[in-house]
Enzyme design. Structure first.
Site, PDB file in Angstrom:
ATOM      1  N   GLU A 172      10.096  -3.064  -7.797  1.00  0.00           N
ATOM      2  CA  GLU A 172      10.567  -1.727  -7.433  1.00  0.00           C
ATOM      3  C   GLU A 172      11.927  -1.450  -8.080  1.00  0.00           C
ATOM      4  O   GLU A 172      12.765  -2.342  -8.170  1.00  0.00           O
ATOM      5  CB  GLU A 172      10.737  -1.575  -5.914  1.00  0.00           C
ATOM      6  CG  GLU A 172       9.495  -1.848  -5.083  1.00  0.00           C
ATOM      7  CD  GLU A 172       9.368  -3.290  -4.618  1.00  0.00           C
ATOM      8  OE1 GLU A 172      10.056  -4.186  -5.181  1.00  0.00           O
ATOM      9  OE2 GLU A 172       8.574  -3.519  -3.692  1.00  0.00           O
ATOM     10  N   HIS A 178       8.266 -19.079  -5.877  1.00  0.00           N
ATOM     11  CA  HIS A 178       9.144 -17.915  -6.018  1.00  0.00           C
ATOM     12  C   HIS A 178       8.493 -16.711  -6.675  1.00  0.00           C
ATOM     13  O   HIS A 178       9.157 -15.707  -6.929  1.00  0.00           O
ATOM     14  CB  HIS A 178      10.402 -18.310  -6.795  1.00  0.00           C
ATOM     15  CG  HIS A 178      11.236 -19.313  -6.062  1.00  0.00           C
ATOM     16  ND1 HIS A 178      10.933 -20.660  -6.045  1.00  0.00           N
ATOM     17  CD2 HIS A 178      12.340 -19.158  -5.293  1.00  0.00           C
ATOM     18  CE1 HIS A 178      11.837 -21.301  -5.311  1.00  0.00           C
ATOM     19  NE2 HIS A 178      12.692 -20.417  -4.830  1.00  0.00           N
ATOM     20  N   TYR A 213       3.897   3.200   5.748  1.00  0.00           N
ATOM     21  CA  TYR A 213       3.050   4.099   4.948  1.00  0.00           C
ATOM     22  C   TYR A 213       1.565   3.752   5.044  1.00  0.00           C
ATOM     23  O   TYR A 213       0.724   4.393   4.413  1.00  0.00           O
ATOM     24  CB  TYR A 213       3.521   4.145   3.483  1.00  0.00           C
ATOM     25  CG  TYR A 213       3.618   2.789   2.830  1.00  0.00           C
ATOM     26  CD1 TYR A 213       4.823   2.108   2.816  1.00  0.00           C
ATOM     27  CD2 TYR A 213       2.513   2.180   2.268  1.00  0.00           C
ATOM     28  CE1 TYR A 213       4.918   0.843   2.253  1.00  0.00           C
ATOM     29  CE2 TYR A 213       2.601   0.927   1.701  1.00  0.00           C
ATOM     30  CZ  TYR A 213       3.794   0.260   1.694  1.00  0.00           C
ATOM     31  OH  TYR A 213       3.879  -0.989   1.139  1.00  0.00           O
ATOM     32  N   ASP A 224       8.053   1.706  -9.665  1.00  0.00           N
ATOM     33  CA  ASP A 224       8.050   0.279 -10.016  1.00  0.00           C
ATOM     34  C   ASP A 224       8.162   0.145 -11.534  1.00  0.00           C
ATOM     35  O   ASP A 224       7.584   0.950 -12.279  1.00  0.00           O
ATOM     36  CB  ASP A 224       6.741  -0.409  -9.570  1.00  0.00           C
ATOM     37  CG  ASP A 224       6.790  -0.869  -8.113  1.00  0.00           C
ATOM     38  OD1 ASP A 224       7.551  -0.276  -7.327  1.00  0.00           O
ATOM     39  OD2 ASP A 224       6.049  -1.805  -7.771  1.00  0.00           O
ATOM     40  N   CYS A 260       6.914  -9.345  -8.754  1.00  0.00           N
ATOM     41  CA  CYS A 260       5.581  -9.817  -8.342  1.00  0.00           C
ATOM     42  C   CYS A 260       4.653  -9.917  -9.538  1.00  0.00           C
ATOM     43  O   CYS A 260       4.694  -9.081 -10.446  1.00  0.00           O
ATOM     44  CB  CYS A 260       4.938  -8.825  -7.370  1.00  0.00           C
ATOM     45  SG  CYS A 260       5.903  -8.436  -5.914  1.00  0.00           S
ATOM     46  N   ASN A 267       4.886 -21.432  -7.703  1.00  0.00           N
ATOM     47  CA  ASN A 267       5.710 -21.874  -8.841  1.00  0.00           C
ATOM     48  C   ASN A 267       4.845 -22.741  -9.734  1.00  0.00           C
ATOM     49  O   ASN A 267       3.962 -23.462  -9.221  1.00  0.00           O
ATOM     50  CB  ASN A 267       6.886 -22.752  -8.391  1.00  0.00           C
ATOM     51  CG  ASN A 267       8.027 -21.954  -7.791  1.00  0.00           C
ATOM     52  OD1 ASN A 267       8.070 -20.724  -7.876  1.00  0.00           O
ATOM     53  ND2 ASN A 267       8.947 -22.650  -7.148  1.00  0.00           N
TER      54      ASN A 267
HETATM   55  O1  LIG Z   1       5.431  -3.971  -1.774  1.00  0.00           O
HETATM   56  C1  LIG Z   1       4.865  -4.702  -2.563  1.00  0.00           C
HETATM   57  C2  LIG Z   1       3.600  -5.386  -2.233  1.00  0.00           C
HETATM   58  O2  LIG Z   1       2.935  -4.842  -1.129  1.00  0.00           O
HETATM   59  C3  LIG Z   1       5.410  -4.972  -3.895  1.00  0.00           C
HETATM   60  O3  LIG Z   1       6.740  -5.264  -3.814  1.00  0.00           O
HETATM   61  C4  LIG Z   1       5.114  -3.931  -4.966  1.00  0.00           C
HETATM   62  O4  LIG Z   1       6.066  -2.903  -5.004  1.00  0.00           O
HETATM   63  C5  LIG Z   1       3.753  -3.297  -4.934  1.00  0.00           C
HETATM   64  O5  LIG Z   1       3.513  -2.611  -3.773  1.00  0.00           O
HETATM   65  P1  LIG Z   1       2.392  -1.520  -3.515  1.00  0.00           P
HETATM   66  O6  LIG Z   1       1.136  -1.949  -4.219  1.00  0.00           O
HETATM   67  O7  LIG Z   1       2.233  -1.493  -2.013  1.00  0.00           O
HETATM   68  O8  LIG Z   1       2.911  -0.191  -4.039  1.00  0.00           O
END
Ligand SMILES: O=C(CO)[C@H](O)[C@H](O)COP(=O)(O)O
Length: 218
Positions: free
Chosen positions: A182, A146, A88, A30, A55, A99
């Site tokens: 990501e 968003h 996983y 990420d 995010c 927003n």
């Molecule tokens: O998938 C996600 C949220 O769940 C997000 O897109 C972000 O990548 C963080 O994910 P994680 O904390 O699971 O690695």
């Protein structure tokens, strides 16, 4: 070894840090920025060079102070048949999508930067005046929007990029406010090796989950 001063300097200068989680988990990288240093150009880089879901990240504790719950709890109550876990295993970190009221459609780089700047302001206010922070949040934001908010449960409970990014901020003494997406590549997640080459080429720090676990106390 993670160099604390170098990491803090990079984050305070508004540079991204790349975080690989763990072999056997998502095995994804990420791109992460400090939430207090987001401009429209950071959103542009997240969108073009990372490409994943952009995010905003803070902690479960801060989220509670704003009245936020995990989306998974809402789904369990309203749509129990949909409450499955990703392959996983972890429960997702998602809370609401928001927003800021001063955005137009909410999606362009300026709009998402505005929403995130104002989320950071709310989070920074919590420790001074919890009531005012919650009032500001409820007055100035609407949902759905968003920008998904992710809430860190702490690395002792969950080992995602959500928790890794918040742990890095705690480690360097910055407010628990981050933005992550990501790294994607031609239809797939970007490989760790390619993300490492990208980091080297651009002079960005690349940190692995295992290095973070060595530095922080769980
Ligand atoms: O998938 C996600 C949220 O769940 C997000 O897109 C972000 O990548 C963080 O994910 P994680 O904390 O699971 O690695």
């Amino acid at each position: 070894m993670i160099l604390k001063s170098e990491l803090r300097k990079n984050l305070e200068e508004g540079l991204p840090v790349l975080i690989y989680d763990f072999d056997g988990r998502e095995e994804e990288v990420d791109m992460m920025f400090y939430g207090g240093k987001i401009t429209w150009k950071s959103i542009n880089l997240l969108r073009k060079d990372a490409g994943g879901l952009i995010c905003y990240v803070t902690t479960e504790n801060y989220g509670k102070k704003l009245g936020l719950d995990f989306m998974v709890n809402i789904v369990k109550e309203k749509y129990p048949n949909l409450a499955k876990k990703p392959v996983y295993g972890d429960e997702p970190a998602f809370s609401l999508w928001v927003n800021h009221v001063a955005t137009r459609t909410g999606i362009n780089d300026y709009d998402r930067a505005k929403t995130i700047n104002e989320l950071h302001n709310v989070i920074s206010l919590i420790n001074q005046d919890e009531t005012l922070a919650r009032e500001k949040f409820e007055k100035e934001f609407y949902s759905p929007g968003h920008v998904p908010i992710l809430l860190s449960r702490g690395l002792n409970k969950r080992k995602g990029h959500t928790e890794l990014s918040i742990s890095l901020l705690e480690y360097v003494g910055l407010e628990k406010s981050a933005v992550i997406a990501e790294m994607l590549d031609d239809g797939k997640s970007m490989s760790k090796e390619k993300a490492l080459r990208y980091a080297k080429y651009n002079g960005f720090l690349f940190i692995e989950g295992n290095e973070i676990l060595k530095e922080v106390s769980l």
